[in-house]
Design an enzyme around this catalytic site. Sequence first.
Site, short mmCIF file in Angstrom:
data_model
loop_
_atom_site.label_atom_id
_atom_site.label_comp_id
_atom_site.label_asym_id
_atom_site.label_seq_id
_atom_site.Cartn_x
_atom_site.Cartn_y
_atom_site.Cartn_z
N HIS A 1 12.21 -2.23 -1.14
CA HIS A 1 11.13 -3.11 -1.60
C HIS A 1 11.53 -3.85 -2.86
O HIS A 1 11.22 -5.02 -3.05
CB HIS A 1 9.86 -2.32 -1.90
N ARG B 1 0.84 -1.19 0.00
CA ARG B 1 0.00 0.00 0.00
C ARG B 1 0.88 1.25 0.00
O ARG B 1 0.43 2.34 0.26
CB ARG B 1 -0.95 0.03 1.20
#
Length: 568
Positions: free
Chosen positions: A202, A195
């Site tokens: 990441h 989100r």
Amino acid sequence: MMAPNLAPIPELYVSYDSAQKLKLEAGNLVSHDLTQRQTCDLELLMNGGFNPLKGFLSEEDYDSVVDTMRLADGQLWPMPVTLDVSESFAERVEIGQDIALRDQEGVILATMTVTDKWVPNKSREAEKVFGADDQAHPAVNQLHNHTGKVYLGGPVTGIQQPVHYDFKARRDTPNELRAYFRKMGWQRIVAFQTRNPLHRAHQELTFRAAKEAQANLLIHPVVGMTKPGDVDHFTRVRCYEAVLDKYPSSTTHLSLLNLAMRMGGPREALWHAIIRKNHGLTHFIVGRDHAGPGKNSQGEDFYGPYDAQELVRQHQEEVGIEMVDFKHMVYVQEKAQYYPIDEVPEGATVLNISGTELRRRLAEGLEIPEWFSFPEVVRELRRTKPPRAKQGFTVFFTGLSGSGKSTIANALMVKLMEMGGRPVSLLDGDIVRKNLSSELGFSKEHRDLNIRRIGFVASEITKNGGIAICAPIAPYATTRRAVREDVENHGAFVEVHVATSLEECERRDRKGLYKLAREGKIKEFTGISDPYDVPETPELRVETEGTDVDNCAHQVILKLEQMGLIAG
Ligand code: PPS
């Protein structure tokens, strides 16, 4: 190895022809206008994302899910998916009746046969599902303050998907994704749920996960509803698209999931795993504090950082999806590379920028280093959230009639226009009453309506990067607070109390109104025959007695500078 099963998953839609017929018939049914969250839930119910559910939970299934994370027949399902309605709507519905479910524009998406109607114990739901009846948890707040008193349950018949006008090509139903994987010949696919915008940590994590699982990668961000205050999904999707070409194109796919998250930590992680299984995934990444809601009202985390991994690990075999667990990733300076925190070489220098620190750097226009994120992502984030000195804001003057609000507001407007850079709009009490609120009087109800209108316009101006200067009396603290909340969704709200005493206002009596009010010729006159709640903690209080207008306006400018809203 997890055997892929990419056969189509059952959906709740009727055929195209039946849908046309049903839609006509459904026009005569009692109809419920879905909330945004219910529309998200309905979409995933209808397209099989919430398989094995066939509709909104019955009372028996709800009780069982809340208590045991399982439906009444024993199937694993950790999250209540319920249709909440108002008491007055519930009174119009009998058990056995069909109702139409409409989206926010009134389009009929589905019908539902109501088999159950009950008043849930929301505190129990909060305790059992989210771990505490604490309104600092966004889902618990939602439950107590925005969820209808009555739940309806029953099977759903799908007529059409909710319409999306944005990023159409990036949205896939479970069956569309399954078909894509079949077409590409992908057998092992690992999903990354997110989100947030993707930064280098990441990317590294997802890259490693795909390698570890020897799998293709699906970046599967949530674009339905996430945690209040998150970066909006439009910006995020542009960020994901910018990162996509950092991955080998034949191994990675981006697809958007219209899920309404609950921020339910471990239970939510397990729910996410089931949803991914339904979308044809074989592996699922669970990192640190998956779907964490932040701090509780005692300032502590609601869940342990690896509780979600623990719960998914216990159930992964039953779900039929393999978890790829990850520790927190940090940057090791000497190696110029990311490592899971438990694999950092001894004595190495670890660099990390928290979410809060990132927001601060964006707000103040400070450097965001390349080791942390990709320049394309940072550019997108800066476009959406320029530094404070370039964002819109609202200055809200409040004070008695004749206190000097309009005069100071006018002076402030001219000073800000002299500086330039942002458009400035003045919403003075008298101007508004002439143009926006000409039909209103001075009862509490009318004053509130007047102020809410000003608040609405100010929040739109603020959202669009302008400066709104408001100068009504705004005598009620609760209404001022409501306006503050509206505006603060988009930018700063600077409340300025023009603290001229009643005696001084009456002595000046520039419009002769106080005299008339004293004579009883004007009713409900603020300060004389109507209340004024003095602001307790405004951003600034200016005294006008013995201070000239120029100086008062200058005090506001200094305050704006101090708050970083204008460049010093
Ligand atoms: S409110 O309460 O915020 O909606 O009031 P506002 O829109 O600012 O309007 C205030 C101006 O209207 C004139 N006026 C009155 N004020 C207070 N009470 C009563 N009953 C009233 N009747 C008319 C008054 O001139 C206010 O102007 P300002 O600029 O505040 O002096």
